[in-house]
Design a protein around this motif. Structure first.
Motif, PDB file in Angstrom:
ATOM      1  N   TRP A  20       4.521  -2.275   4.561  1.00 50.20           N
ATOM      2  CA  TRP A  20       4.123  -1.300   3.559  1.00 50.20           C
ATOM      3  C   TRP A  20       2.700  -1.500   3.068  1.00 50.20           C
ATOM      4  CZ3 TRP A  20       7.207   2.554   3.687  1.00 50.20           C
ATOM      5  CH2 TRP A  20       8.561   2.373   3.945  1.00 50.20           C
ATOM      6  N   SER A  21       2.099  -2.685   3.314  1.00 50.88           N
ATOM      7  CA  SER A  21       0.740  -2.968   2.845  1.00 50.88           C
ATOM      8  C   SER A  21      -0.289  -2.862   3.963  1.00 50.88           C
ATOM      9  CB  SER A  21       0.677  -4.379   2.234  1.00 50.88           C
ATOM     10  OG  SER A  21       1.620  -4.543   1.211  1.00 50.88           O
ATOM     11  N   ASP A  22       0.123  -2.422   5.110  1.00 52.87           N
ATOM     12  CA  ASP A  22      -0.792  -2.295   6.238  1.00 52.87           C
ATOM     13  C   ASP A  22      -1.995  -1.419   5.841  1.00 52.87           C
ATOM     14  OD1 ASP A  22      -1.948  -2.231   8.728  1.00 52.87           O
ATOM     15  OD2 ASP A  22      -0.645  -0.645   9.490  1.00 52.87           O
ATOM     16  N   PRO A  23      -3.244  -1.925   5.978  1.00 50.96           N
ATOM     17  CA  PRO A  23      -4.407  -1.152   5.529  1.00 50.96           C
ATOM     18  C   PRO A  23      -4.616   0.139   6.310  1.00 50.96           C
ATOM     19  CG  PRO A  23      -5.086  -3.116   6.733  1.00 50.96           C
ATOM     20  CD  PRO A  23      -3.620  -3.245   6.490  1.00 50.96           C
ATOM     21  N   ARG A  24      -4.070   0.230   7.525  1.00 56.23           N
ATOM     22  CA  ARG A  24      -4.299   1.431   8.317  1.00 56.23           C
ATOM     23  C   ARG A  24      -3.226   2.499   8.025  1.00 56.23           C
ATOM     24  NH1 ARG A  24      -5.108   0.983  14.715  1.00 56.23           N
ATOM     25  NH2 ARG A  24      -7.075   0.111  13.912  1.00 56.23           N
ATOM     26  N   SER A  25      -1.964   2.117   8.044  1.00 53.15           N
ATOM     27  CA  SER A  25      -0.885   3.104   7.898  1.00 53.15           C
ATOM     28  C   SER A  25      -0.024   2.898   6.658  1.00 53.15           C
ATOM     29  CB  SER A  25       0.034   3.061   9.130  1.00 53.15           C
ATOM     30  OG  SER A  25      -0.699   3.276  10.319  1.00 53.15           O
ATOM     31  N   GLY A  26      -0.280   1.835   5.898  1.00 51.50           N
ATOM     32  CA  GLY A  26       0.575   1.542   4.751  1.00 51.50           C
ATOM     33  C   GLY A  26       0.562   2.630   3.701  1.00 51.50           C
ATOM     34  N   ARG A  27      -0.608   3.217   3.445  1.00 51.21           N
ATOM     35  CA  ARG A  27      -0.698   4.266   2.418  1.00 51.21           C
ATOM     36  C   ARG A  27       0.141   5.477   2.818  1.00 51.21           C
ATOM     37  NH1 ARG A  27      -6.356   6.873   0.052  1.00 51.21           N
ATOM     38  NH2 ARG A  27      -5.366   8.236  -1.514  1.00 51.21           N
ATOM     39  N   ARG A  30       3.888   4.596   2.458  1.00 53.98           N
ATOM     40  CA  ARG A  30       4.341   4.602   1.065  1.00 53.98           C
ATOM     41  C   ARG A  30       4.470   6.029   0.536  1.00 53.98           C
ATOM     42  NH1 ARG A  30       0.542   0.359   0.932  1.00 53.98           N
ATOM     43  NH2 ARG A  30      -1.009   1.729  -0.071  1.00 53.98           N
TER      44      ARG A  30
END
Length: 392
Positions: A20-27, A30
């Motif tokens: 969930w915190s992945d900088p590429r796809s996390g946003r 979420r």
């Protein structure tokens, strides 16, 4: 052992945080989860309101019905006749063939009736509130024959228990789910054969209440092709003749349908299909066209003995703007019915989403001239003779 479980739990929590915190796809993930949560909350709120209203109405009805039983009031003949006619519609396949006359609470029944229904009808009318006597002059017939009043009609099973009906009311679903969960919980807290039966029965009752699907559709046993039904309509900016001709060219489906490996068109409106299933499984079956009205209707059904029985119908309707509205209704019976369908979705195979994606590629192919399925395909690469508007 406890340390191992703590380690597995820590690894799972860490993987979740990274996902969930992945900088590429996390946003995006979420946001996607938030949208699903809001949608689920709205659905839950609507369901609670429906159950509350249904429970309130049924409680009030039960209260007033019990109150009327305690206070016996005379019923006029007109009201009594209407009550009897209403009751006839629940237990008789030809209620119009029966003439009802009431005099001071005594009913006179005349007319024709099917013999298998006679006993059920008399018993039901005898329970109508206000009936004091019954003069039965009905003429029973073992079969409709040529009697004009007994032609057609729909068999009526009569009043059934709420939990034996095909579709449960919101209140029945609520109590069914609560009872199933309680039975399952008790089964897991006990040991032995009775506890195992309670677990299975409680789980089945809960699934039946939550899905509101009858046992045949849940298990797929005896459901034919209608365990799962899908409905989709889409508007394509192309003439109806062109859209119908394209859909008739079934051998081109694997070019833009990602789950279809091969379609081989044979003689006598038959075709052989090879389709990808969940978990890498492959399914094959023969199908045949059951109805074809050029530029209007195309219907099909799988052959007998198919592992995944299916059927469907497509309606083609021209729009005022020169396009085509395509209405698709698909029904199929996967292994284990609706339960198997649910497991397939857990494995990533969602037929509804697959159909939506395939129709979007179909729309792109006709409107833009290309689409991407197993590969990028253009209209020029498809069989031109099968895309001719004159194909029927």
């Amino acid at each position: 052992m406890k340390a191992a479980w703590w380690s597995i739990g820590g690894i799972g929590v860490g993987a979740g945080v990274m996902y969930w915190s992945d900088p590429r796809s996390g946003r995006w993930r979420r946001s996607h989860l938030q949208g699903h949560a809001v949608h689920a909350a709205h659905q839950a709120s609507g369901a609670v309101g429906i159950v509350a209203r249904d429970l309130s109405h049924r409680t009030r009805g039960l209260f007033f019905e019990s109150f009327r039983l305690l206070r016996s009031r005379p019923v006029d003949d007109v009201t009594l006749e209407e009550r009897v006619r209403s009751a006839l519609g629940r237990v008789c396949s030809h209620p119009g063939a029966i003439r009802v006359t009431s005099r001071d609470g005594t009913l006179l029944l005349e007319g024709a009736i099917l013999y298998p229904e006679l006993r059920r009808v008399v018993q039901r009318i005898g329970r109508v509130r206000g009936v004091r006597g019954l003069d039965n002059r009905l003429a029973p017939y073992p079969e409709p024959g040529n009697h004009p009043d007994l032609q057609g009609g729909v068999p009526r099973p009569g009043e059934t228990w709420p939990f034996t009906q095909r579709h449960w009311s919101p209140t029945a679903r609520l109590f069914g789910a609560l009872g199933g969960l309680a039975l399952t919980g008790w089964g897991f807290s006990q040991r032995g054969l009775l506890a195992a039966v309670a677990r299975i029965g409680g789980l089945g009752l809960s699934i039946r209440a939550l899905t509101n699907l009858d046992t045949r559709r849940l298990t797929g046993v005896g459901a034919g092709t209608r365990a799962i039904t899908l409905h989709k309509d889409i508007t394509v900016n192309a003439p109806v003749e062109e859209v119908f001709a394209f859909w008739s060219a079934m051998q081109n489906f694997p070019r833009f349908m990602t789950h279809v490996d091969e379609v081989r068109v044979e003689e006598d409106e038959r075709s052989h299909w090879k389709v990808q299933g969940p978990a890498g499984l492959r399914f094959e079956w023969d199908a045949y066209i059951t109805k074809r009205i050029p530029n209007r209707i195309l219907a099909w059904r799988s052959a007998e003995g198919t592992a995944v029985p299916n059927s469907g119908i497509i309606h083609f309707e021209p729009t005022p703007q020169g396009g085509t509205r395509v209405d698709i209704r698909l029904a199929y019976n996967p292994p284990a019915g609706a339960i198997g369908h649910a497991f397939a979705k857990l494995l990533g195979a969602d037929p509804k989403k697959q159909m939506d994606d395939d129709l979007l590629r179909f729309k792109s192919l006709l409107e833009r001239g290309k689409a991407t399925g197993h590969e990028t395909v253009t209209r020029e690469q498809l069989s031109p003779e099968r895309l001719s508007p004159t194909v029927q």
